[in-house]
Write an enzyme that holds these catalytic residues in place. Structure first.
Site, PDB file in Angstrom:
ATOM      1  N   ARG A 150       0.827  -1.210   0.000  1.00 29.12           N
ATOM      2  CA  ARG A 150       0.000   0.000   0.000  1.00 29.12           C
ATOM      3  C   ARG A 150       0.857   1.254   0.000  1.00 29.12           C
ATOM      4  NH1 ARG A 150      -4.593   0.705   4.531  1.00 29.12           N
ATOM      5  NH2 ARG A 150      -2.776   1.086   5.846  1.00 29.12           N
ATOM      6  N   LYS A 252      -2.756   6.712   1.549  1.00 29.59           N
ATOM      7  CA  LYS A 252      -2.614   7.139   2.941  1.00 29.59           C
ATOM      8  C   LYS A 252      -1.716   8.377   3.042  1.00 29.59           C
ATOM      9  CE  LYS A 252      -2.697   4.755   7.408  1.00 29.59           C
ATOM     10  NZ  LYS A 252      -4.122   5.021   7.632  1.00 29.59           N
ATOM     11  N   GLU A 288     -16.289   6.809   4.459  1.00 26.39           N
ATOM     12  CA  GLU A 288     -15.664   6.186   5.614  1.00 26.39           C
ATOM     13  C   GLU A 288     -15.705   7.118   6.808  1.00 26.39           C
ATOM     14  OE1 GLU A 288     -11.072   6.313   5.602  1.00 26.39           O
ATOM     15  OE2 GLU A 288     -11.566   6.032   3.484  1.00 26.39           O
TER      16      GLU A 288
END
Length: 406
Positions: A150, A252, A288
């Site tokens: 990721r 992220k 989210e």
């Protein structure tokens, strides 16, 4: 007077999605100035158990330091806050180059140029994962290669070089073992691991930084929400949005999190635990929570918003989907409307920090909906128990997700 000690690292990775893991997985331990290490590693051509044996030799003249017992802190009162530990790991790379061998150094402040890319333009990423201590004292990591993959995906989006999967996992291993006395006793919490990748070189004009720093620090932690596994109360945000199509919501990036603080603080001032965001286009589909993915349960069907570039592909989210499917649940990744949320049987959030957090109530446009059993539903409880038992080594890891360090 010489002394000898021996310990080993046993690593087990799940089937990787990147071929690089199939060809050269390796794991090593940390070294310090006071202990000489002789390391023998076995390169394994497939995702099976691999062992790295270590023989330590030290003499009285070398001022060797034996790994201490647990740190002297109140393990029964851990929250989710930063506790300074012993060591951090740092590795650097020039733009267009490759990361080379990093170093372990005492935890402390770092120096950055005032014109560094991360300070001026937010060119930075972070990851989060945990280490757990088993009842027998051994240490487990949970799917560290997924965090590595990721980070590489996020680095490509942010025009940054990234450590290889092997470098990432090796650095995590070294940092955890160097700080092993800070890993909470079994059942008392976990060691939170925070890898950072940032543009540390100076760049006055808007451009990729000329130098990058990969840094890992750790901290012992307890529950993220003060409620623990008790239900949390969320409010649906209708004014602010966490991400938009074409942006960086799906990676992220450090800037994703500062942007949610205003709405989160306002919600907490009104007694809510956190904020649930809607999509920025239609303003009716779930995205989210500030730092968690969300799941909705209706008639034993589990639904979660699909990953379409605005939602972070959480590793706990991915794991919960796999666990739920293996236990016979139907899981749907799709658009989930706020109306479905309000009509659900259960709602829960997932993330590295929270693992699973059941939702007791949702408030939307002034309307409050409370869920069965005040939020601790059968599905969320079952999935929580299954996943945490796996992470803490209480059940057999048939999926190959955990990596044993010692």
């Amino acid at each position: 007077m010489a002394m000898e000690c021996g310990f080993s690292v046993i690593g087990r990775l799940g089937m990787p999605r990147s071929p690089v893991l199939l060809h050269s997985p390796f794991f090593t331990l940390f070294s310090s100035s006071s202990v000489k290490l002789q390391i023998q590693t076995a390169v394994v051509p497939s995702p099976v158990v691999s062992t790295s044996s270590i023989r330590c030799e030290a003499t009285q003249a070398s001022n060797a330091r034996v790994i201490p017992e647990l740190a002297d802190i109140n393990w029964d009162n851990l929250g989710f806050g930063h506790v300074p530990t012993d060591y951090m790991y740092i590795m650097k790379c020039a733009q267009g180059g490759n990361f080379t061998t990093g170093v372990m150094q005492p935890f402390g402040n770092i120096e950055l140029s005032p014109s560094s890319g991360v300070l001026n333009y937010g060119q930075g990423l972070f990851e989060g994962l945990k280490a757990y201590r088993k009842a027998d004292g051994s240490i487990l990591l949970f799917r560290p290669e997924e965090n590595a993959l990721r980070m590489r995906m996020g680095a490509e989006r942010m025009c940054m070089p990234s450590p290889s999967v092997e470098q990432f996992v090796d650095a995590i291993t070294k940092t955890v073992l160097a700080n092993r006395r800070w890993i909470p006793p079994h059942g008392k919490g976990s060691l939170y691991i925070r890898p950072l990748l940032m543009g540390s070189g100076p760049a006055l004009g808007l451009q990729p930084a000329p130098e990058y720093t990969f840094l890992i620090f750790v901290s012992p932690v307890g529950n993220y929400f003060k409620e623990g596994l008790a239900p949390i109360n969320l409010v649906v945000e209708n004014e602010f949005h966490r991400a938009a199509p074409g942006g960086t919501g799906g990676v992220k990036v450090i800037g994703n999190y500062a942007a949610v603080l205003k709405a989160q603080q306002a919600a907490k001032a009104k007694g809510y635990s956190d904020v649930l965001y809607l999509d920025a286009v239609h303003k009716r589909y779930l995205e989210e929570v500030s730092s968690c993915n969300v799941f909705v349960v209706k008639d034993n069907i589990i639904s979660t918003p699909a990953i379409r570039g605005t939602i972070l592909p959480g590793i706990t989210r991915k794991s919960i989907i796999d666990v739920a499917c293996s236990e016979g649940y139907q899981v749907e990744e799709r658009l989930v409307s706020v109306d479905e949320l309000l009509d659900a049987d259960e709602v829960f959030c997932t993330g590295t920090a929270v693992v699973i957090s059941p939702v007791g109530s949702i408030t939307h446009l002034g309307k409050r909906v409370e869920y069965k059993n005040r939020g601790i539903g059968v599905v969320s409880q079952q999935l929580y128990s299954t996943l945490t038992n796996l992470q803490m080594g209480l059940s057999e890891d048939k999926l190959g997700w955990t990596m044993r360090l010692s």
